[in-house]
Design a protein around this motif. Structure first.
Motif, mmCIF file in Angstrom:
data_model
loop_
_atom_site.group_PDB
_atom_site.id
_atom_site.type_symbol
_atom_site.label_atom_id
_atom_site.label_comp_id
_atom_site.label_asym_id
_atom_site.label_seq_id
_atom_site.Cartn_x
_atom_site.Cartn_y
_atom_site.Cartn_z
ATOM 1 N N LYS A 4 0.771 -1.339 0.020
ATOM 2 C CA LYS A 4 0.176 -0.093 0.121
ATOM 3 C C LYS A 4 0.888 1.327 0.093
ATOM 4 C CE LYS A 4 -3.852 -2.124 2.416
ATOM 5 N NZ LYS A 4 -4.450 -2.335 3.763
ATOM 6 N N SER A 38 -14.533 0.597 7.504
ATOM 7 C CA SER A 38 -13.193 0.567 7.262
ATOM 8 C C SER A 38 -12.811 1.190 8.638
ATOM 9 C CB SER A 38 -12.847 1.943 6.584
ATOM 10 O OG SER A 38 -13.472 1.820 5.426
ATOM 11 N N ASP A 59 -8.907 1.669 5.668
ATOM 12 C CA ASP A 59 -8.802 0.373 5.351
ATOM 13 C C ASP A 59 -9.981 -0.547 5.329
ATOM 14 O OD1 ASP A 59 -7.474 -2.054 4.763
ATOM 15 O OD2 ASP A 59 -5.635 -1.515 6.250
ATOM 16 N N ASN A 61 -12.159 -3.647 3.724
ATOM 17 C CA ASN A 61 -11.860 -5.073 3.502
ATOM 18 C C ASN A 61 -12.767 -5.473 2.252
ATOM 19 O OD1 ASN A 61 -10.705 -7.643 3.930
ATOM 20 N ND2 ASN A 61 -12.128 -8.494 4.851
ATOM 21 N N LYS A 63 -13.155 -5.620 -2.205
ATOM 22 C CA LYS A 63 -12.427 -5.148 -3.520
ATOM 23 C C LYS A 63 -13.202 -4.015 -3.875
ATOM 24 C CE LYS A 63 -11.000 -10.006 -4.710
ATOM 25 N NZ LYS A 63 -11.198 -11.137 -5.724
ATOM 26 N N LYS A 117 -8.934 -4.415 -0.933
ATOM 27 C CA LYS A 117 -7.997 -5.693 -0.897
ATOM 28 C C LYS A 117 -7.313 -5.742 -2.369
ATOM 29 C CE LYS A 117 -10.597 -9.308 0.246
ATOM 30 N NZ LYS A 117 -11.693 -10.405 0.110
ATOM 31 N N ASP A 118 -7.667 -5.048 -3.384
ATOM 32 C CA ASP A 118 -7.001 -5.253 -4.683
ATOM 33 C C ASP A 118 -6.626 -3.938 -5.275
ATOM 34 O OD1 ASP A 118 -9.660 -4.244 -5.143
ATOM 35 O OD2 ASP A 118 -10.140 -5.451 -6.967
#
Length: 223
Positions: A4, A38, A59, A61, A63, A117-118
């Motif tokens: 990241k 998040s 942050d 979780n 995609k 996540k991606d």
């Protein structure tokens, strides 16, 4: 996916305070965590005594495609309703206004990062209150252009940096002076974005007007 903190993030020159002394900051953070599903970290990068400039990291979780799906359904970053109509304000804007009401020094957002996540979405401030005012439209525009900047759904960029400026725009230095002075317009968020793909050695530019990926030098907001 790359770490990241790679690429654009490595170039930031911000002096960060991990423990900003701001009234109501805990409630502000919890509000963002609730509305955007998040874990949120907030740091201060103020360089003067007139205002607080915050760097916010979410942050999440999910995609990217999942976030965009929830966004369209109104279940992520939902828009608050009133008795008679739906508010045009995002929960981010609502929470930031509440935070400003509790503090004497003005509070603005220098940078907002959404780590998925991606992929990661990095949004820089380009004029006063620009992130607060334009976040909803930026997210909606990401959804509208998703099929184009993912190479017709074949590859998701692991980082989206918003906005970037082509270096050839700086020949007379007017654009650069405007950026440094904060004299930008909301349209600057919707001209060019920087994208990083695992399949590309360097960053590429996404041209929103033409819905196409182009290759060339770019200028990152890095002040």
């Amino acid at each position: 996916m790359s770490n990241k903190q790679d690429n654009f993030r490595d170039n930031l020159k911000l002096k960060l305070d991990d423990n900003p002394q701001i009234k109501g900051l805990t409630a502000f953070r919890k509000s963002l965590e609730k509305d955007y599903f998040s874990n949120v970290a907030i740091r201060n990068c103020s360089t003067d005594n007139t205002r607080e400039n915050l760097v916010i990291e979410m942050d999440c979780n999910f995609k990217l495609v999942e976030v965009l799906s929830h966004l369209q359904k109104g279940t992520w970053g939902r828009i608050y309703s009133t008795q008679n109509s739906w508010s045009k304000s995002s929960p981010f804007s609502k929470a930031l206004r509440s935070l400003n009401e509790l503090n004497r020094r003005r509070i603005d957002i220098e940078e907002l990062s959404i780590f998925l996540k991606d992929s990661s979405i990095i949004i820089k401030n380009i004029f006063e209150n620009s992130i607060e005012e334009q976040l909803r439209q930026i997210l909606q525009t990401i959804a509208e252009h998703y099929v184009y900047f993912t190479k017709k759904l074949t590859e998701t960029p692991y980082e989206i940096y918003i906005p970037v400026f082509e270096e050839d725009l700086f020949e007379n230095d007017t654009k650069l002076k405007n950026i440094r002075a904060g004299n930008n317009d909301k349209k600057d968020y919707f001209e060019y974005w920087g994208l990083y793909f695992d399949s590309e050695k360097d960053a590429v530019i996404y041209d929103l007007k033409n819905k196409s990926i182009i290759f060339g030098d770019l200028f990152m907001l890095n002040h």
